[in-house]
Design an enzyme around this catalytic site. Structure first.
Site, PDB file in Angstrom:
ATOM      1  N   ASP A 182       9.134  -5.559  -2.960  1.00  0.00           N
ATOM      2  CA  ASP A 182       8.325  -4.623  -2.172  1.00  0.00           C
ATOM      3  C   ASP A 182       6.859  -5.024  -2.276  1.00  0.00           C
ATOM      4  O   ASP A 182       6.424  -5.523  -3.325  1.00  0.00           O
ATOM      5  CB  ASP A 182       8.496  -3.194  -2.684  1.00  0.00           C
ATOM      6  CG  ASP A 182       9.899  -2.648  -2.445  1.00  0.00           C
ATOM      7  OD1 ASP A 182      10.502  -2.996  -1.415  1.00  0.00           O
ATOM      8  OD2 ASP A 182      10.391  -1.880  -3.278  1.00  0.00           O
ATOM      9  N   ASP A 238      12.514  -2.018   4.796  1.00  0.00           N
ATOM     10  CA  ASP A 238      12.432  -0.552   4.708  1.00  0.00           C
ATOM     11  C   ASP A 238      11.829   0.043   5.976  1.00  0.00           C
ATOM     12  O   ASP A 238      12.253   1.102   6.445  1.00  0.00           O
ATOM     13  CB  ASP A 238      11.596  -0.132   3.499  1.00  0.00           C
ATOM     14  CG  ASP A 238      12.204  -0.571   2.178  1.00  0.00           C
ATOM     15  OD1 ASP A 238      13.443  -0.643   2.102  1.00  0.00           O
ATOM     16  OD2 ASP A 238      11.441  -0.828   1.233  1.00  0.00           O
TER      17      ASP A 238
END
Length: 208
Positions: free
Chosen positions: A151, A185
């Site tokens: 991430d 995401d």
């Protein structure tokens, strides 16, 4: 929208997702950040759980973290087959463009994170106090199915001190928006938002 066009969309999302993750993994140390704007940072973290870093072992105490990781990864693999069939069936039945785009985005995002979970543990060494190498001589940081999701998108839009009278969180510092996420995401979230906001456009009366 044809299956061919939806596959092109999936490939484009996957390329953006994986190129960004590989770049971050091979150029940043864990928790290293770069401020792009005051409200946006590139901030490298790794997530070995579900959304917001939640783990199965947080809810089921008798399952070890490694076993929970395998269960989660296998569940994701099974789920991606289900989403893939939904996409294939939707294109065959000439479903609405909104529905097909939304499902394609969800599929691409889910597959992007599955690639991390399944393969990154054997493809890279760890990023603790160092920049990871791709295919290191000594092997990866973990085994097959034990990879961690990369991430890097962080939007700390603003911080406020919550009032003391507020239940549970009173007197604490609140950071909006705190979660760190990735392009996969974003694709998943966009797909779900499309299905919710444009529900009537996505699902015709005939399909209902």
């Amino acid at each position: 929208m044809s299956l061919k066009k939806s596959i092109i969309l999936i490939v484009l999302v996957l390329l953006l997702d994986q190129i960004s993750k590989i770049y971050i993994k091979t150029h940043f140390k864990l928790q290293e950040s770069v401020e792009v704007f005051s409200w946006f940072q590139i901030y490298f973290i790794e997530n070995d759980g579900m959304a917001w870093g939640t783990k199965i072992s947080d809810f089921i105490s008798f399952i070890s973290e490694r076993s929970a990781k395998i269960i989660l990864t296998l569940f994701r693999v099974v789920a991606i087959f289900g989403i893939g069939y939904w996409l294939y069936d939707s294109t065959n039945k000439k479903a609405t463009k909104t529905l097909i785009v939304a499902v394609a985005l969800i599929f691409a995002g889910a597959l992007g994170n599955i690639i991390d979970s399944v393969f990154y543990g054997v493809l890279f060494d760890d990023s603790f106090s160092q920049v990871a190498q791709f295919l290191p001589e000594g092997g990866g940081y973990d085994t097959f199915l034990h990879g961690r999701v990369v991430d890097m998108l962080y939007f700390p839009l603003f911080e406020i001190d919550l009032p003391e009278w507020m239940p549970f969180y009173g007197g604490k510092r609140f950071n909006f928006f705190e979660p760190v996420f990735n392009i996969a995401d974003v694709a998943i979230s966009t797909g779900f938002v499309m299905l919710i906001v444009f529900n009537k456009q996505a699902f015709s009366k005939k399909e209902a």
